[in-house]
Design a protein around this motif. Structure first.
Motif, short mmCIF file in Angstrom:
data_model
loop_
_atom_site.label_atom_id
_atom_site.label_comp_id
_atom_site.label_asym_id
_atom_site.label_seq_id
_atom_site.Cartn_x
_atom_site.Cartn_y
_atom_site.Cartn_z
N HIS A 25 -11.76 18.58 7.51
CA HIS A 25 -11.12 19.03 6.65
C HIS A 25 -11.27 17.57 5.32
N TYR A 26 -10.54 16.55 6.14
CA TYR A 26 -10.63 15.14 5.74
C TYR A 26 -11.84 14.80 4.53
N LEU A 27 -12.74 15.02 5.82
CA LEU A 27 -14.01 14.26 4.89
C LEU A 27 -14.50 15.17 4.17
N ARG A 28 -14.31 16.36 4.00
CA ARG A 28 -14.75 17.42 2.79
C ARG A 28 -13.91 17.69 2.19
N ASP A 29 -11.82 17.54 2.53
CA ASP A 29 -11.63 18.13 1.05
C ASP A 29 -10.78 16.86 0.31
N GLN A 30 -10.87 15.80 1.10
CA GLN A 30 -9.92 14.57 0.93
C GLN A 30 -10.71 13.38 0.32
N LEU A 31 -12.27 13.24 1.03
CA LEU A 31 -12.95 12.51 0.67
C LEU A 31 -14.56 13.49 -0.92
N GLY A 32 -14.38 14.42 -0.56
CA GLY A 32 -15.63 15.03 -1.15
C GLY A 32 -16.90 15.18 -0.15
N LYS A 33 -16.92 14.36 1.20
CA LYS A 33 -18.48 14.67 1.56
C LYS A 33 -18.24 16.29 2.05
N VAL A 34 -18.56 16.53 1.39
CA VAL A 34 -19.02 18.41 1.21
C VAL A 34 -20.25 18.80 2.60
N GLY A 35 -21.91 17.30 2.51
CA GLY A 35 -23.08 17.01 3.17
C GLY A 35 -22.43 17.72 4.53
N THR A 36 -21.10 17.48 5.13
CA THR A 36 -20.48 17.37 6.69
C THR A 36 -20.19 19.08 6.87
N VAL A 37 -20.32 20.05 7.32
CA VAL A 37 -20.38 21.82 6.81
C VAL A 37 -19.68 22.07 7.64
N VAL A 38 -18.42 23.05 6.92
CA VAL A 38 -17.86 23.85 8.23
C VAL A 38 -18.02 24.86 8.71
N GLY A 39 -18.31 24.90 10.01
CA GLY A 39 -19.14 26.09 10.47
C GLY A 39 -18.50 27.21 11.32
N CYS A 40 -18.39 26.99 12.91
CA CYS A 40 -17.36 27.76 12.96
C CYS A 40 -16.24 27.75 13.70
N ASP A 41 -16.02 26.11 13.40
CA ASP A 41 -14.28 25.51 13.70
C ASP A 41 -14.11 25.56 14.58
N THR A 42 -14.67 25.21 16.04
CA THR A 42 -14.39 25.88 17.24
C THR A 42 -15.49 24.83 17.91
N SER A 43 -16.15 24.10 17.50
CA SER A 43 -17.05 23.07 18.26
C SER A 43 -18.01 23.72 19.05
N ASN A 44 -18.39 24.91 18.31
CA ASN A 44 -20.11 25.82 19.48
C ASN A 44 -21.21 25.35 18.57
N CYS A 45 -20.36 24.67 17.02
CA CYS A 45 -22.05 26.05 16.51
C CYS A 45 -22.83 23.62 16.30
N GLY A 46 -21.97 22.67 15.93
CA GLY A 46 -22.51 21.54 15.52
C GLY A 46 -22.51 21.51 13.92
N SER A 47 -22.51 22.25 13.47
CA SER A 47 -22.32 21.91 11.71
C SER A 47 -22.33 20.87 10.46
N CYS A 48 -20.93 20.36 11.53
CA CYS A 48 -19.93 19.71 11.54
C CYS A 48 -20.13 18.55 12.19
N THR A 49 -21.45 17.71 12.73
CA THR A 49 -21.29 16.82 13.45
C THR A 49 -21.74 15.96 12.65
N VAL A 50 -20.78 14.48 12.73
CA VAL A 50 -21.08 13.17 12.17
C VAL A 50 -21.13 11.88 12.88
N LEU A 51 -21.45 10.95 13.13
CA LEU A 51 -20.98 9.53 13.95
C LEU A 51 -20.06 8.98 13.64
N LEU A 52 -19.56 8.94 14.36
CA LEU A 52 -18.12 8.18 15.07
C LEU A 52 -18.47 7.22 15.60
#
Length: 181
Positions: A25-52
């Protein structure tokens, strides 16, 4: 509120965030990085994967404050500054490794993490490397093909760069010898 200092796609950010704010939500809502997808919000789908700090993480399971001092790469950060696609992005395009595209950003970043450690993965290794990322459209075969193609392209590019470096070093050595003679 808590201050977080993070580098995202090469740009430094310093923001006040709620301590419970998820990284996605920080990436999407505050930084506008909307390519980071919100999928399940439960860590099951992996759509929100980034490199940390170079490792793939599901950003819906990481708090923004946990990324303090870290470097985050999103799918927007993979392409070159001139818009040149990253080898993983190019391979996904060339191999038709997407249909609806919802899982694609997370798949690409999971693939980058896999290829960092294993630039020439077998089909089974690719499937194991992306197993935390779900795709409901493709059946995965083209994704596996794309990851292997990206690995081959990255390996070839690294070999070419190494060869150019050797040639450049040789030319510099010859020039130095000729200048001293």
């Amino acid at each position: 509120m808590t201050r977080v200092n993070v580098k995202v796609d090469g740009t430094a950010y310093s923001d006040e965030v709620e301590p419970r704010l998820l990284l996605v939500h920080y990436l999407r809502d505050q930084l506008g990085k909307v390519g980071t997808v919100v999928g399940c919000d439960t860590s099951n789908c992996g759509s929100c994967t980034v490199l940390l700090d170079g490792l793939s993480v599901k950003s819906c399971s990481v708090l923004a404050v946990q990324a303090d001092g870290a470097s985050v790469t999103t799918v927007e950060g993979l392409a070159g500054a001139d818009g040149t696609l990253h080898p993983v992005q190019q391979a996904f395009h060339d191999s038709h490794a997407l249909q609806c595209g919802f899982c694609t950003p997370g798949m690409m970043l999971a693939a980058c993490d896999l290829l960092r450690d294993n630039p020439n993965p077998s089909e089974d290794e690719v499937r194991e490397g992306i197993e935390g990322n779900l795709c409901r459209c493709t059946g995965y075969q083209n994704i596996v093909t794309a990851v292997q193609a990206a690995g081959a392209a990255m390996t070839a590019a690294a070999a070419s760069a190494a060869a150019e470096s050797v040639v450049s070093d040789s030319i510099a050595s010859v020039s130095a010898v000729e200048a001293s003679a």
